[in-house]
Motif scaffolding. Structure first.
Motif, short mmCIF file in Angstrom:
data_model
loop_
_atom_site.label_atom_id
_atom_site.label_comp_id
_atom_site.label_asym_id
_atom_site.label_seq_id
_atom_site.Cartn_x
_atom_site.Cartn_y
_atom_site.Cartn_z
N GLY A 127 -13.58 -9.52 -10.91
CA GLY A 127 -12.96 -8.21 -10.80
C GLY A 127 -13.57 -7.37 -9.71
N GLY A 128 -13.56 -6.07 -9.94
CA GLY A 128 -14.08 -5.14 -8.94
C GLY A 128 -13.80 -3.71 -9.32
N LEU A 129 -13.60 -2.90 -8.31
CA LEU A 129 -13.40 -1.47 -8.49
C LEU A 129 -12.06 -1.10 -7.88
CD1 LEU A 129 -14.91 1.16 -9.39
CD2 LEU A 129 -15.67 1.36 -7.04
N MET A 130 -11.23 -0.40 -8.64
CA MET A 130 -9.97 0.11 -8.12
C MET A 130 -10.17 1.60 -7.84
SD MET A 130 -7.74 -2.30 -7.96
CE MET A 130 -6.24 -1.41 -7.76
N ILE A 131 -9.82 2.01 -6.63
CA ILE A 131 -10.00 3.40 -6.20
C ILE A 131 -8.64 4.00 -5.93
CG2 ILE A 131 -11.05 4.92 -4.51
CD1 ILE A 131 -12.99 2.60 -3.86
N ARG A 132 -8.35 5.12 -6.57
CA ARG A 132 -7.10 5.84 -6.32
C ARG A 132 -7.37 6.87 -5.23
NH1 ARG A 132 -4.71 9.47 -10.91
NH2 ARG A 132 -6.35 10.78 -10.11
N VAL A 133 -6.65 6.73 -4.13
CA VAL A 133 -6.82 7.63 -2.99
C VAL A 133 -5.57 8.49 -2.89
CG1 VAL A 133 -7.24 7.78 -0.52
CG2 VAL A 133 -8.20 5.89 -1.82
N ARG A 134 -5.75 9.78 -3.05
CA ARG A 134 -4.62 10.70 -2.95
C ARG A 134 -4.41 11.11 -1.50
NH1 ARG A 134 -6.67 15.22 -6.08
NH2 ARG A 134 -8.53 14.01 -6.38
N ASN A 135 -3.15 11.21 -1.11
CA ASN A 135 -2.76 11.65 0.23
C ASN A 135 -3.42 10.82 1.33
OD1 ASN A 135 -1.26 13.73 -0.93
ND2 ASN A 135 -3.00 15.10 -0.93
N ALA A 136 -3.41 9.51 1.14
CA ALA A 136 -3.97 8.62 2.15
C ALA A 136 -3.07 8.64 3.39
CB ALA A 136 -4.07 7.19 1.62
N LYS A 137 -3.69 8.60 4.53
CA LYS A 137 -2.93 8.63 5.78
C LYS A 137 -2.04 7.38 5.85
CE LYS A 137 -3.47 9.53 10.63
NZ LYS A 137 -4.39 9.87 11.69
N GLY A 138 -0.79 7.58 6.16
CA GLY A 138 0.14 6.47 6.25
C GLY A 138 0.80 6.13 4.94
N ALA A 139 0.41 6.77 3.84
CA ALA A 139 1.02 6.51 2.54
C ALA A 139 1.42 7.84 1.91
CB ALA A 139 0.04 5.79 1.62
N ALA A 140 2.61 7.87 1.39
CA ALA A 140 3.08 9.09 0.74
C ALA A 140 2.57 9.13 -0.69
CB ALA A 140 4.60 9.13 0.76
N GLY A 141 1.82 10.14 -1.03
CA GLY A 141 1.34 10.30 -2.40
C GLY A 141 0.02 9.61 -2.65
N VAL A 142 0.06 8.54 -3.48
CA VAL A 142 -1.17 7.89 -3.95
C VAL A 142 -1.22 6.44 -3.46
CG1 VAL A 142 -2.40 7.14 -6.01
CG2 VAL A 142 -1.24 9.34 -5.99
N ALA A 143 -2.39 6.02 -3.02
CA ALA A 143 -2.62 4.63 -2.64
C ALA A 143 -3.77 4.09 -3.48
CB ALA A 143 -2.96 4.53 -1.16
N TRP A 144 -3.74 2.80 -3.78
CA TRP A 144 -4.81 2.14 -4.51
C TRP A 144 -5.55 1.20 -3.59
CZ3 TRP A 144 -6.30 3.26 -9.44
CH2 TRP A 144 -5.43 4.05 -10.18
N VAL A 145 -6.89 1.23 -3.65
CA VAL A 145 -7.73 0.37 -2.84
C VAL A 145 -8.59 -0.46 -3.79
CG1 VAL A 145 -9.56 0.29 -1.11
CG2 VAL A 145 -7.79 2.06 -0.97
N ALA A 146 -8.62 -1.77 -3.57
CA ALA A 146 -9.42 -2.67 -4.41
C ALA A 146 -10.70 -3.06 -3.66
CB ALA A 146 -8.63 -3.91 -4.75
N VAL A 147 -11.84 -2.94 -4.36
CA VAL A 147 -13.13 -3.36 -3.81
C VAL A 147 -13.70 -4.39 -4.77
CG1 VAL A 147 -15.43 -2.62 -3.11
CG2 VAL A 147 -13.49 -1.07 -2.81
N PRO A 148 -13.80 -5.67 -4.35
CA PRO A 148 -14.32 -6.71 -5.25
C PRO A 148 -15.81 -6.56 -5.48
CG PRO A 148 -13.89 -7.63 -3.09
CD PRO A 148 -13.42 -6.20 -3.06
N PHE A 149 -16.28 -7.07 -6.63
CA PHE A 149 -17.71 -7.09 -6.88
C PHE A 149 -18.41 -7.99 -5.88
CE2 PHE A 149 -16.50 -6.25 -11.49
CZ PHE A 149 -16.86 -4.93 -11.44
N ALA A 150 -19.60 -7.61 -5.46
CA ALA A 150 -20.37 -8.42 -4.53
C ALA A 150 -21.86 -8.27 -4.86
CB ALA A 150 -20.13 -7.96 -3.09
N THR A 151 -22.65 -9.19 -4.37
CA THR A 151 -24.09 -9.11 -4.59
C THR A 151 -24.78 -8.64 -3.34
OG1 THR A 151 -24.31 -11.42 -3.98
CG2 THR A 151 -24.12 -10.91 -6.31
#
Length: 64
Positions: A40-64
């Motif tokens: 898994g990882g971390l899901m980040i909700r980014v509001r008003n991301a440039k190039g996206a209307a409204g909300v965008a989701w960014v996934a960051v996988p777990f790493a060591t």
């Protein structure tokens, strides 16, 4: 100092702009999967991301 290091690492891993990174609230972070196993990882909700209307989701996988 540790908080600043974590924010820089999160910004780099998620490719967020500085304005998007400083606008994050803890409610916009969702842990998905099991960090102990490395699934898994971390899901980040980014509001008003440039190039996206409204909300965008960014996934960051777990790493060591």
């Amino acid at each position: 100092m540790r908080r600043d290091q974590l924010l820089v690492a999160l910004g780099w891993a998620s490719a967020l702009r500085a304005s998007e990174l400083v606008a994050l609230d803890v409610e916009e972070l969702t842990v998905v999967g099991d960090p102990n196993v490395g699934d898994g990882g971390l899901m980040i909700r980014v509001r008003n991301a440039k190039g996206a209307a409204g909300v965008a989701w960014v996934a960051v996988p777990f790493a060591t």
